[in-house]
Structure formats: C-alpha cells, structure tokens
Design an enzyme around this catalytic site. Sequence first.
Site, PDB file in Angstrom:
ATOM      1  N   HIS A  49       0.880  -1.123  -0.096  1.00  0.00           N
ATOM      2  CA  HIS A  49       0.102   0.094  -0.029  1.00  0.00           C
ATOM      3  C   HIS A  49       0.770   1.280   0.080  1.00  0.00           C
ATOM      4  O   HIS A  49       2.104   1.123   0.510  1.00  0.00           O
ATOM      5  CB  HIS A  49      -0.833   0.249   1.186  1.00  0.00           C
ATOM      6  CG  HIS A  49      -1.576  -1.115   1.364  1.00  0.00           C
ATOM      7  ND1 HIS A  49      -1.360  -2.195   2.004  1.00  0.00           N
ATOM      8  CD2 HIS A  49      -3.011  -1.169   1.332  1.00  0.00           C
ATOM      9  CE1 HIS A  49      -2.388  -2.904   2.277  1.00  0.00           C
ATOM     10  NE2 HIS A  49      -3.439  -2.484   1.604  1.00  0.00           N
ATOM     11  N   ASP A  52       2.216   1.843   3.432  1.00  0.00           N
ATOM     12  CA  ASP A  52       3.071   0.940   3.877  1.00  0.00           C
ATOM     13  C   ASP A  52       4.675   1.404   3.865  1.00  0.00           C
ATOM     14  O   ASP A  52       5.659   1.219   4.785  1.00  0.00           O
ATOM     15  CB  ASP A  52       3.135  -0.373   3.205  1.00  0.00           C
ATOM     16  CG  ASP A  52       1.749  -1.132   3.316  1.00  0.00           C
ATOM     17  OD1 ASP A  52       1.032  -1.084   4.528  1.00  0.00           O
ATOM     18  OD2 ASP A  52       1.328  -1.809   2.402  1.00  0.00           O
ATOM     19  N   MET A  83       2.441  -6.334  -6.813  1.00  0.00           N
ATOM     20  CA  MET A  83       1.111  -5.346  -7.105  1.00  0.00           C
ATOM     21  C   MET A  83       1.290  -4.020  -6.038  1.00  0.00           C
ATOM     22  O   MET A  83       2.216  -4.102  -4.964  1.00  0.00           O
ATOM     23  CB  MET A  83      -0.203  -5.945  -6.700  1.00  0.00           C
ATOM     24  CG  MET A  83      -0.288  -6.539  -5.354  1.00  0.00           C
ATOM     25  SD  MET A  83      -1.518  -5.183  -4.392  1.00  0.00           S
ATOM     26  CE  MET A  83      -2.020  -6.155  -3.042  1.00  0.00           C
ATOM     27  N   GLU A 176     -10.663  -6.299  -5.510  1.00  0.00           N
ATOM     28  CA  GLU A 176     -10.657  -7.425  -4.573  1.00  0.00           C
ATOM     29  C   GLU A 176     -12.009  -7.385  -3.494  1.00  0.00           C
ATOM     30  O   GLU A 176     -12.091  -6.381  -2.949  1.00  0.00           O
ATOM     31  CB  GLU A 176      -9.417  -7.123  -3.667  1.00  0.00           C
ATOM     32  CG  GLU A 176      -9.299  -8.415  -2.439  1.00  0.00           C
ATOM     33  CD  GLU A 176      -8.176  -7.971  -1.645  1.00  0.00           C
ATOM     34  OE1 GLU A 176      -7.111  -7.378  -1.994  1.00  0.00           O
ATOM     35  OE2 GLU A 176      -8.191  -8.263  -0.396  1.00  0.00           O
ATOM     36  N   LYS A 178     -14.727  -8.599  -0.985  1.00  0.00           N
ATOM     37  CA  LYS A 178     -14.933  -9.191   0.455  1.00  0.00           C
ATOM     38  C   LYS A 178     -16.290  -9.027   1.045  1.00  0.00           C
ATOM     39  O   LYS A 178     -16.887  -7.755   0.946  1.00  0.00           O
ATOM     40  CB  LYS A 178     -13.865  -8.441   1.431  1.00  0.00           C
ATOM     41  CG  LYS A 178     -13.831  -8.798   2.682  1.00  0.00           C
ATOM     42  CD  LYS A 178     -12.749  -8.151   3.566  1.00  0.00           C
ATOM     43  CE  LYS A 178     -12.565  -8.802   4.792  1.00  0.00           C
ATOM     44  NZ  LYS A 178     -11.605  -8.031   5.744  1.00  0.00           N
ATOM     45  N   GLU A 212      -9.345 -13.228  -2.779  1.00  0.00           N
ATOM     46  CA  GLU A 212      -8.657 -13.512  -1.601  1.00  0.00           C
ATOM     47  C   GLU A 212      -9.309 -14.823  -0.915  1.00  0.00           C
ATOM     48  O   GLU A 212     -10.628 -14.894  -0.485  1.00  0.00           O
ATOM     49  CB  GLU A 212      -8.513 -12.341  -0.644  1.00  0.00           C
ATOM     50  CG  GLU A 212      -7.812 -12.588   0.807  1.00  0.00           C
ATOM     51  CD  GLU A 212      -7.432 -11.824   1.709  1.00  0.00           C
ATOM     52  OE1 GLU A 212      -6.945 -10.742   1.070  1.00  0.00           O
ATOM     53  OE2 GLU A 212      -7.443 -12.009   2.769  1.00  0.00           O
ATOM     54  N   HIS A 215     -11.555 -14.047   2.305  1.00  0.00           N
ATOM     55  CA  HIS A 215     -12.645 -13.303   1.832  1.00  0.00           C
ATOM     56  C   HIS A 215     -13.586 -14.235   1.381  1.00  0.00           C
ATOM     57  O   HIS A 215     -15.043 -14.260   2.143  1.00  0.00           O
ATOM     58  CB  HIS A 215     -12.329 -12.210   1.060  1.00  0.00           C
ATOM     59  CG  HIS A 215     -11.324 -11.282   1.844  1.00  0.00           C
ATOM     60  ND1 HIS A 215     -11.089 -10.185   0.750  1.00  0.00           N
ATOM     61  CD2 HIS A 215     -10.660 -11.193   2.623  1.00  0.00           C
ATOM     62  CE1 HIS A 215     -10.048  -9.390   1.726  1.00  0.00           C
ATOM     63  NE2 HIS A 215      -9.918 -10.028   2.617  1.00  0.00           N
ATOM     64  N   ASP A 240      -5.006 -13.574  -3.743  1.00  0.00           N
ATOM     65  CA  ASP A 240      -4.308 -13.300  -2.374  1.00  0.00           C
ATOM     66  C   ASP A 240      -4.641 -14.687  -1.678  1.00  0.00           C
ATOM     67  O   ASP A 240      -5.519 -15.016  -1.427  1.00  0.00           O
ATOM     68  CB  ASP A 240      -5.080 -12.431  -1.568  1.00  0.00           C
ATOM     69  CG  ASP A 240      -4.548 -11.023  -1.839  1.00  0.00           C
ATOM     70  OD1 ASP A 240      -3.655 -10.708  -2.838  1.00  0.00           O
ATOM     71  OD2 ASP A 240      -5.319  -9.911  -1.427  1.00  0.00           O
ATOM     72  N   ASP A 250     -11.920 -11.974   9.744  1.00  0.00           N
ATOM     73  CA  ASP A 250     -10.658 -12.135   8.917  1.00  0.00           C
ATOM     74  C   ASP A 250      -9.640 -12.481   9.734  1.00  0.00           C
ATOM     75  O   ASP A 250      -8.905 -11.709  10.216  1.00  0.00           O
ATOM     76  CB  ASP A 250     -10.529 -10.655   8.160  1.00  0.00           C
ATOM     77  CG  ASP A 250      -9.554 -10.880   6.884  1.00  0.00           C
ATOM     78  OD1 ASP A 250      -9.360 -11.601   6.695  1.00  0.00           O
ATOM     79  OD2 ASP A 250      -9.522  -9.718   6.622  1.00  0.00           O
ATOM     80  N   ASP A 252      -6.813 -14.371   7.985  1.00  0.00           N
ATOM     81  CA  ASP A 252      -5.337 -14.121   7.274  1.00  0.00           C
ATOM     82  C   ASP A 252      -4.347 -14.901   7.870  1.00  0.00           C
ATOM     83  O   ASP A 252      -3.126 -14.817   8.250  1.00  0.00           O
ATOM     84  CB  ASP A 252      -5.009 -12.713   7.361  1.00  0.00           C
ATOM     85  CG  ASP A 252      -5.898 -11.692   6.522  1.00  0.00           C
ATOM     86  OD1 ASP A 252      -6.459 -12.301   5.776  1.00  0.00           O
ATOM     87  OD2 ASP A 252      -5.702 -10.480   6.728  1.00  0.00           O
ATOM     88  N   ASP A 282      -1.310 -12.966   1.513  1.00  0.00           N
ATOM     89  CA  ASP A 282      -1.853 -11.943   2.179  1.00  0.00           C
ATOM     90  C   ASP A 282      -2.263 -12.516   3.489  1.00  0.00           C
ATOM     91  O   ASP A 282      -3.471 -12.689   3.676  1.00  0.00           O
ATOM     92  CB  ASP A 282      -2.920 -11.189   1.513  1.00  0.00           C
ATOM     93  CG  ASP A 282      -3.619 -10.001   2.139  1.00  0.00           C
ATOM     94  OD1 ASP A 282      -3.019  -9.738   3.201  1.00  0.00           O
ATOM     95  OD2 ASP A 282      -4.614  -9.290   1.633  1.00  0.00           O
TER      96      ASP A 282
END
Lengths: 379, 379, 379, 379
Positions: A49, A52, A83, A176, A178, A212, A215, A240, A250, A252, A282
């Site tokens: 991002h 980030d 990406m 993406e 969700k 993802e 998701h 993802d 979520d 992950d 991810d």
Amino acid sequence: MAEARFTFGLWTVGNPGRDPFGEPTRPPRDPVDTVHRLAEIGAWGVSLHDDDLVPYGTPPADRERIIERFARALGDTGLGVGMATTNLFTHPAFKDGAFTSGDRRVRRAAIGKAMTSIDLGARLGAEVYVFWGGREGTEVGVAKDPRDALERYREAIDVLGDYVHDQGYDLPFAIEPKPNEPRGDLWLPTVGHALHFITTLQRPEMVGVNPEAAHETMAGLSFHQGVGQALWAGKLFHIDLNAQRIGRYDQDFRFGAEDLKEAFMLVRLLERAGYQGPRHFDAHAYRNEDEEGVWEFARGCIRSYRALAEKAAHFDSLAEVQEALHDAGTDDLGAATVAASDPPDALKAEATRLDELARRGYGNERLDQLVVDVLLGLR
Amino acid sequence: MAEARFTFGLWTVGNPGRDPFGEPTRPPRDPVDTVHRLAEIGAWGVSLHDDDLVPYGTPPADRERIIERFARALGDTGLGVGMATTNLFTHPAFKDGAFTSGDRRVRRAAIGKAMTSIDLGARLGAEVYVFWGGREGTEVGVAKDPRDALERYREAIDVLGDYVHDQGYDLPFAIEPKPNEPRGDLWLPTVGHALHFITTLQRPEMVGVNPEAAHETMAGLSFHQGVGQALWAGKLFHIDLNAQRIGRYDQDFRFGAEDLKEAFMLVRLLERAGYQGPRHFDAHAYRNEDEEGVWEFARGCIRSYRALAEKAAHFDSLAEVQEALHDAGTDDLGAATVAASDPPDALKAEATRLDELARRGYGNERLDQLVVDVLLGLR
Amino acid sequence: MAEARFTFGLWTVGNPGRDPFGEPTRPPRDPVDTVHRLAEIGAWGVSLHDDDLVPYGTPPADRERIIERFARALGDTGLGVGMATTNLFTHPAFKDGAFTSGDRRVRRAAIGKAMTSIDLGARLGAEVYVFWGGREGTEVGVAKDPRDALERYREAIDVLGDYVHDQGYDLPFAIEPKPNEPRGDLWLPTVGHALHFITTLQRPEMVGVNPEAAHETMAGLSFHQGVGQALWAGKLFHIDLNAQRIGRYDQDFRFGAEDLKEAFMLVRLLERAGYQGPRHFDAHAYRNEDEEGVWEFARGCIRSYRALAEKAAHFDSLAEVQEALHDAGTDDLGAATVAASDPPDALKAEATRLDELARRGYGNERLDQLVVDVLLGLR
Amino acid sequence: MAEARFTFGLWTVGNPGRDPFGEPTRPPRDPVDTVHRLAEIGAWGVSLHDDDLVPYGTPPADRERIIERFARALGDTGLGVGMATTNLFTHPAFKDGAFTSGDRRVRRAAIGKAMTSIDLGARLGAEVYVFWGGREGTEVGVAKDPRDALERYREAIDVLGDYVHDQGYDLPFAIEPKPNEPRGDLWLPTVGHALHFITTLQRPEMVGVNPEAAHETMAGLSFHQGVGQALWAGKLFHIDLNAQRIGRYDQDFRFGAEDLKEAFMLVRLLERAGYQGPRHFDAHAYRNEDEEGVWEFARGCIRSYRALAEKAAHFDSLAEVQEALHDAGTDDLGAATVAASDPPDALKAEATRLDELARRGYGNERLDQLVVDVLLGLR
C-alpha cells in the site's frame, strides 16, 4: 511447470500483531529490511500500500528519500513488485467509505490519494494495481442506496482507468471483493459481484479481479470455484493466498493452515490453468509470535504451496486417478452437450428416459478419497 | 404506489412437510384447489415447476387433461402465472447435475425437459422462466473443473434462449443463484456470480436474475444489497421472498419471520425502484402445521409485505428521517464525485486534507434508530 | 413490573472507534464525564475493567486519586456499579492467554491482576465480577491440550473464589463465554460450555454466567434459548445486551439494531423470569459516529429495550395470543409428562398410536405472525 | 496402541440418498446384508435406531423374527452393537418434538417408544444408548418456554434412567447435541449445553455425551475442543465421526473428507486420552453414488482414521515436535499455576511485570507447520 513466483505484502510480514482487543506484540518493520529478508527466503517479490512505504503525511522530501531507498533495495535484491494498492481504510476520514463515502469531499480525496499511489506503483514497476474497498459498505442499510454506491464505485474506477490511460502507464487493475469487516456489509462482497461490476466499466479490458481465499471463505463460498469463474472469464489478474475458517473474523492465517483439501484444489487449478501472476500471500503470523515466528510463517506459506503443487502434479499422474476422473464424468463435462444439428424434439424425447439415466454412479467417494490419500502421502 | 402483485408457487402452499429426517405431515394438494384458495386470500397469481402440475411420467393424454383443467381454474379465478420453471432436481437422474452433469445424456435430457417445460410455461402465459440450478454443483471439487461446468451451463442457457427465440415466445429468463444445498457447492452461488454469468451469454438482454432472500442469507450476504446490484444492472426479472437465518439449512420461512429490518430495507428498495414484477413467495409453512396453518402462513406473507411497504412510505415521509438521511450523506452519494474538468493534481491536493475530513459524524445511529422506531410503530 | 436497571460499560460509550483496519475516530473519554453523561440519559449504573479506570502501569498515588475521583462521581450522580472485570487481553503479555497461557508466569500475573482488580470492584460496590476469557484459546490446536487448558481455567477461578471468600467480599462471579475472536477458538465457547464448567468448580454456588447476545449469535445459536438454560439453572448472574449478525466479526451493535424478533423474545423472557440484575449494554457506536452519535447510540439501547418490554407485556395481554399459545401447547409443556404411577407398559402401549397423534397442527404460523404483528405495532 | 473398534449405523451405509429436493437414488438395504458387508470391510460393529431394524408398525410376530434373524447375523459375523437409539423424528407425530412436544400424549408416546427401543438395545447387547433430540426444538421462539422444554427433557431422561435401572440393564446413556436442523433451534445445541444438562439429572453418573463432528462444526465450533471438554469431564461415552463444512446443512460426509487438520487433532486427542469406545461413523455416501460407492465410502472412513492415528503417533515421536511443543508451553500448561503457599500479594506483585512477560514468542507458526508437514507426509 515453471517455478511459481511468490510475493508478500509489506504489511504481512510487517504485521505488528495488533487486534481489536489488543495492542501490538511486535515492533514495526523497516520495509527495506523486509525486502532483504524476503529475498533470503526465496520470495520473488513484494507488494505494498502507499502508506506501508510512505506513511500518510510524510513531507515530500522525506517521501522521495524513502522511495529511492526502497527502489534501491529492490534493485539490490532483484525483487519485483507484484502489485501496489492504496490504503483507503486506515485514516479516520474514510470511516464512512472512500469512493462511496457519503461525503463528496472524501470521495474526491480518495480518488486523489489513489492517483498519487498509482504513480508510485507505476514508478516501482508494479504488475497490477489492486483495489480493496474495505470501507466501501455500511452498517446501516438505509444510509446508502446500493445503486448510488455502485454508481460512485464505478465512477471512481472509470476516472482512475482514464488516469492510467492518460499517463500512459501499463498498469491493469484488479478488484478485491470481501463480504464484510470492517464494515457491516461491503459492496462487491464476492468474486461474482466484482466480475459483474467489471462488465459495467468503461474500460473492462483493463480490469480483473484479485480474489482472496479468506474473503470468499468468510462467506462459506468455495474459493477454488470462485477463482474458476474468474479464470473462465479471463479475469484472474492477481490472487491473495491465506487461510481462514468459515463464518469468522478475517483471520489471514498462513497459507495451508486451514482446509488443506480446498488449498490443494486451488493450487491444482492455478497450475493447470497456467496462471502466470504472482502467488501473493496476504496473511500474517499469529499474534503470539515474535520475529522468528514471522519468518517461520513466511517460509511455511511457500513450503505448503510448493508441496501442494507437487501433489497436484502427482495426483494427475496416477492411473487410478485418471480412471476415477473418467468415471466421474470429468472429461465428459468438457464436451459440448448439444450439436447444432440436434432438433428440439430429439432432446425432448431423451427427457423421457430419466429412469435409465439414474442407474449409474459417479464414483465420487473413491475419487475424493484419492485426493485424501495423495494429500496424506498414502499414494 | 400501485398495489403489489403477490404470487405463490404451487410447491409452497403445497409443501407436504417432508424433511431430511421426517416423513410428510400434510397430504398432497390438488393444484386446482390451490389456485382457488390463493384467489381467496388475495394472491395475484401462481408459479410452478413442470412436475408440480404434471407429475413426471404422466401419459400424454392425462397430461393434456391436467393442463386444461388447470388453465380453466386460472381463467375462472383470474389468476396469472408469475413464472414457470423446470424441475431438474427431484429425479435421481439429476443426482450429479442437470445442465452440468458428468453424463452428457443427462445434460441433453435436462435441456429437453426444460424445452417441454418452457412450452408449458408459454402456453400458460408465464411472465418469466426461472432456472434454479439446484443440482448444478458438486461435493467433490476435483470431479468437475469449474470452467467446464460454467461452459456447459452457458451452453444450456444459450440453447434454450435460441429455442425460445425460435418458437417466438415472449419469455425472458431469470437465473436463481444459491450457494449450497442440496449440493456441497453450487455454480452461480450468489446474485453476483449470476449477474456476471449473464454477461457471457449470447442473448444477455433476455436473461436476468431471480434472487431469493433465503439463498443470499444462507451465505450471510445482505439480500437488499444483492437485489440493489441487480436493479442497478437492470436485471431484476423476478424475486423470491421468504425468510432465513444465516448459516443454516434452507429454511424458506414465511416472509417477515426473520430479520424484519432487512425485510423492511428490501421492500423499501423494491417499492422505490418501481419494480413491476410479482412479489413471489417461495416459502412454506412450518412442518408442524396442518392445512389451516398453511393458509395462515400464506396470509402472513402478504400481510407482512403490505405492512412493510406502508412503513417504508411512512418512513420516507417523516421530516426527521429526511434530515437524518441528509446528515448521513444519502443524497450526497447520488451526486457525481468528479467533474470532467477536474484536473488530477487538484484531486491529489485534496487528498492531503484528510484530517479535516475526518471530523464530521454521519448520524448513522440516529438514522438506524429511526428505522427501528418506525418498524416498532413508535413513530 | 419494576423499571429495569440499565448499565453501560466505560469502554462502550468510551469506545474510540478503532478497528483492525483503522485508527480511532473519536477521542478518549474521561470516565468521570462518562458517569455524568450516563446519569443524564437515565442509566442506573456503570461497569468497568480495571484498566478502563486506571490505565495499566499507573503509579499508586495517581491510582488512588483516580479511584477517589471516580467514586465521588458515582456518589454525586447516584450511579451504581453493575459489574467489574479484569482486562486480561489488551496487554501483549496475554497474547497466548491469561489463566491458560503457555507461560506459568503469565498465568500467575493474570491471577494477581485479577485479585487487584477484584479489590477495586469490591471497593466500588460492584454487584458481580465478570470473567471474559478473550485470550483463553488458541489458533493452533496441538499447542494446548483442551483438558489442560480447562484445568488451568478451573484452577484460576477456584483460586480467585477462595480469595473473594478470604477477603470477605460479597462478590459473585459471572463467566462470559465467546466462541472465537480474538483467538481462533476459545475455551468455554458458549453458555452451555460455561454452565458445565461452573459445575466443576469448588464454589459453584458463587459462580454464574454472563451471556452476551453478540457472542452466542456469532455461532448462530439462539440467544434467548441460551439465556433460558442459564435461568433454568439459576445461573443468570449478569447479561450483556447488544446486536450482531450471525457468522461475523464481533460487531457489538446497539441493542435492537439486529434481529428484532430475537430481541423481543429475550426481553420477554427476562421480564417474565423476573431477572433482577442490570440490563447491561456491551456495545458501541458505529465507527463513523462522532460524540453526538455516541449518545444517540446509548439512548437507542435503552429506548429499544423499554419498547420491547412494553410490547412483551402487551403481547401476553392479548386474548388471541393466549389462544394461540394454548393451541401451540405452550401451557401443556409446563405440565409433567409422566405420573409416578404410570407403568412402563402403559407408556409403551401409547407409542403404538402415533398415527392418531400426528393429525393435529400446532398453530405456529399464526402464533409467530402475532409476534410480528405486535412488533410492527399492527395489534 | 490397541486397534480402534470401528462401527457404522445401519442408516449410514443404508442411506438411500433422499434429500430435501430429491428422491432416493439407492434401494433400501437389508440390515442382515449390511452386517455381513460391514464384517467384510473390517468393522467391529454396528449401531441402530429401533426403526432401522424393525419398521414402525411391524406386527409383533414379524418383529420377533426380524430381531432373531439380525441377532443371528451378529453372531455369525462376530459383530457387536456399538450403540442403539430411538427414532423419535421420522414419524409425523413428532413434528413438534418428542420429549418436548407441546402435546403431552406425544411426549408420553415418545417415552414409551424409547422404553421399547431400550429393551431392544439391551437385548442386542448395545454398549450405550444414545439420545439425539432431532425434533426437540422450535422455529417459533414464543411457542415454548426454554425452561419448560428443558424441564420436560430432563424428566424424560430421568424416567428412562429409572427404567434402565429398574430393568437391571447395564446401559449407560449418551446425549447427542445439535444446534439446528431439522428444527430451527434445538435445545441442547452443543456439547457444552449437553454436559451441563447432564449435571441436572437424577442419575448423572449413567449419562454422558455423544458428540458428533458435523453437529459442532455446523455452529463453527472446534470439534476437538468440545470433545476435550467431554473427556475432561469423564463424559465421552460415545462419538460420531463424519465431516462437514461450517454453516451449512447437515452434510454427514465421509470421515476425513473435510478439514484434515481438525480430524487429525481429534484422532490424536482420542488416542492420547485412551478413549475406549467405538469409533462410530455417522455419515453416508454422496447421493450420486451407487452401491459400490457406498462401500468405497465406508472403507474410506476407516482408512482415513487409521492413517490419522498413525500420523498422530508419528507426530508425537518427532524430536522437532517435542521441541516445538515445549516452546509453545504445552507441557508448562499441564503444571499448576499457583501453589497453596502463594500469598495473594506475591501474585499481585507479579502482575506489575507484564512488559517483561510480553517479550517471548510461542513458536506456534513452526508448530502448526509441523502438523501440516506431517499431514502431507513431508516429515
């Protein structure tokens, strides 16, 4: 089979272990250090991002220095950028949405932030630009007409598509989906909703999806089937990978940590379909991990993907599997049902013979047990 | 606001109360009697599967007699046929799917059965023809490549679209998604997947969706948001109303029996959008009901719809609601975000002012409490 | 019916709107100000974690000053303390659990922190002391033998029960179950597991449950049925009211914001059972709210409870409801099935007459529609 | 490790493939033939509902003949009867419940039917008698006060416990919880609720639980943790093994067909705990299977259990696993937290040192990846 290219988000191995009920358990990570560590464990690249790498509000001069230092690390290690994406969810301004906020000023700022972030992605050579609409939803259904929200979402992607085109960037988009969290219900909750949304855009050819695992799984949908529909449509632009239990927050988790059979079917599908994009993790380490655990986590993601890809190839090489797939009608399903010359009356007549057609079995128990056997290393 | 047209499937008030663990608790119903009873309770029309009216395997002469008698009942009562559909799930031949069975002979028979059933629907004047792919899925992911399954699904709908066209019928199609049950995972699990699938057809203009409240709810998705995406796309061709709890077996409860707020938002959306199709109840009485309970059930569906439609109109008429909607940015969301003349740099600059934009609230608690107040009759 | 006593946690109206993907949207609140504001909106009292009032690490002198100031605010406003509890989840030390951490030093510290916090609760006159084991679980099943974890949990509650006894406090305990989040799977996931756990304690008489609507709902369980089992067992020592959709992250919405029928059944059960404890709202305002929205939220909780309590009384007063309840066998269920004098052979003989017993209906559609009618204010 | 004893219900391999949307796909099976086939595939025994063997309404003379023939088959093959149970859900008379029906006559008939069925179970040498309350619940919350329902449930089990005692049978009971389906919400929805219920009985020592993997999984609960609580309480009297996805209709898939990691943890727990009861498969073949597929299904259940038991033993034998378990604090959790001599003040003082305690990691990523590695046969 060419070796898969593995990528990790800066925010994944850099996840500090904060959650809704607890403070961070790990210190922040320097993105440059992350790049070097990812190179060591065999990753092909990194994703990010905007925030980030360059925290929101960084003065321009510092920003430039940070980007150059990061680009240098990429050059030194040979890592690519799988990406890039925009953080349109952390800042309180996005509390009611970004592209679909009830405040036009916020919507404009969100588009502007995405433009700046797209510039960064293009500069770093990102292969694809991802849009995850984490705040694009609502807890209060009457607050937003879903038709208006989708219209604003479409407008934003169209404007940004024009921007990329006008700048001459070679940067396709991937949306993406969700279903929920952090909002009560999100627009574009599944791969299906996103695939349809793309068909309404002005530049549908430059936009695909970024499904993802976690998701789709939150909503209890089969991930590999959703990815299958995206592949069928030629729209799997990124993916993802992680792990999740159905019907929960979520999570992950590390790829492979949940539902090994679904993970196997996904990897088999990606490999058979010749998906060329990065295998992007991810995910993040459990909150009770320290730094060492973070790298165990990252290595585990890659290790499980590779093992499942090998098992997928092995599975398809077995004679008993080929036989079982044939018994299940797997190849039969690949053949057209009707010929151009088939008259309707003939088909109607065939419909009177259902009783005969009901007799056969499809050998699905044997076939599924072969999957289990191969997964467990029994064959 | 014109009075909504209410329809019931023959299989709904005719549901005998059989379930996976128990035998029927109510006797079968004569479709003609059902038509008369529905007329009495104020229904506009009826809907049917081919086999609801003419049991599979009925000899042609009997078939004709049954249809004529049914058509006469429609004429006598003035009831219309909201939709017709094919039963491609009860017969054991469809155990591995119909249009996507692993056996080509079954796929052909399924298309043939649908053709005969379409003839029936056209003859009875059905407004729309529905496809629910209850067996189009699998429990064993490797048994079917999702891309092949979708290709066969598409082929079948295309062949049937040609058939309708060639026959000169005025009979649009509506595809009804469902995530699972009776198969482990179905192709086209949600409204989104179905909307996308339609864009891949040869005659997309004649095909829309038939969303069902229970089906989207099983996956925990917001039903009114899914319906909103269908309306936005101009694809809401029919709708199935009932009630369901998230994450459970397909319950098909009386409309209004679960989640009154979601039901309110749905009705409000349908009424505001000017949806003209039938309000179709695809539900059935609890298994512990007798005949009398069946009609209590049917009356309850209509009663709750009407009450919610009145409440929706009342809600929108309240000054405090208009104010709260404005505070939430509901109208703001209807306005374009960007003007053609907006230069990217201006938008980028606006993205530096997030802190200011974060200050306001959106009054969503007040707005949602107004919904609760209106629902409870407190305002 | 005496007026219900409403309480709010300091952390509820004080929730700053932080979530896993976003920073706080509201400033921290001064607990003393919160007390005054709660008094204004008609709350009976307040509840708190130790750290809500005295942040972890506060020097002793400051601590004393903070407590005195808070106690003074309670005195000034007349507010009571409904319950007190220990924060055993925010500090990173508890990342692997508190009473069931894999590190004995952490387990001991957790017990010590709870003791200090119990002293605080007793000093402030809390009616009950709550234990929510937010970190008592794991994402990695093999890391902890469930039997060991439950044994350590039991040990901790027993030690703390002894402590309360030895100090002479009049402070019963209430255990609050939750299925998951923030851990993958928690020990004591439901009201049932907690009720059983209590029977294994050394002082079962001083321990009950504190069921939370959102927690049972996350697992798709009926909240009012779980509360019913607790009441049946004489173990409803406290209750947490809020709203939640099934199968999602912990939402803690305003009471009444979801599933009005379930909320109605809960309120009716509490009122009919003569539950005397506080009606405690463990919820918070949507993240897109400002300060004003927080108090709209708080007022909405109370408003909906009162409205539902009135509707429950009204429902039970209606003749048609009494009739429908009778038809459903509601009163019949209150009568013993078997008399002491019934010989087994007589009962066995009655089992041969099932066909006769199958004929009647139970009028459940009518009864449930009466609930809907009353909820919607139609009767 | 002694070889596990595997059992199958008559209704499992005998499942004809009927579902809510489709007719049977397989013919009924003769129970005697089933016994012989189960013996061939290595099963230790069989289990049954009364009606599986003797259809409801069978005249006494036929009944006796059927039982004798069945008992002879058991004798011929050496198969045992793992458990027996009563069918209190198929007959329409039970549509509103059996022990908790709103009709006292039904409740009495249910108890009578259970008595006759218990006689049969005792005669056939069943090890345990199971109660699954499939109809003990409601869709309409106001129809039954949960306290009354639980009281009637308790009464029924108490009466039947007395009956077993009076008859001198050695036949412990096991209660099987389920959250929903075929009723909207069942009393005793989870292992926890059932464990608590047992503590309220007059003969708690003769009653344990019969947890079923699919049932706990439907509610998204960890099955091995629920079984762990039952083992901890000394109440695991029987177990139903199968596979299921979270938040779906009751699937009863082949053991091992879903969530291999959870299945591994369950098997490891059973084997380590020295559970002596049968490993009972309550599952059935996919509906698209023929007779051959049924036996593939049955062999697959056994095969996967054995493979997982071997992997569990192998896992625990690995040095790196022992090390990782130690790092995770698995053994530490087995040790008492507090010594009798620990003064409260010492514990309180330890609570001031949380910052130090927060530093360590727990190595959970490595440990969980070791599970994945062993499952996949990589170690």
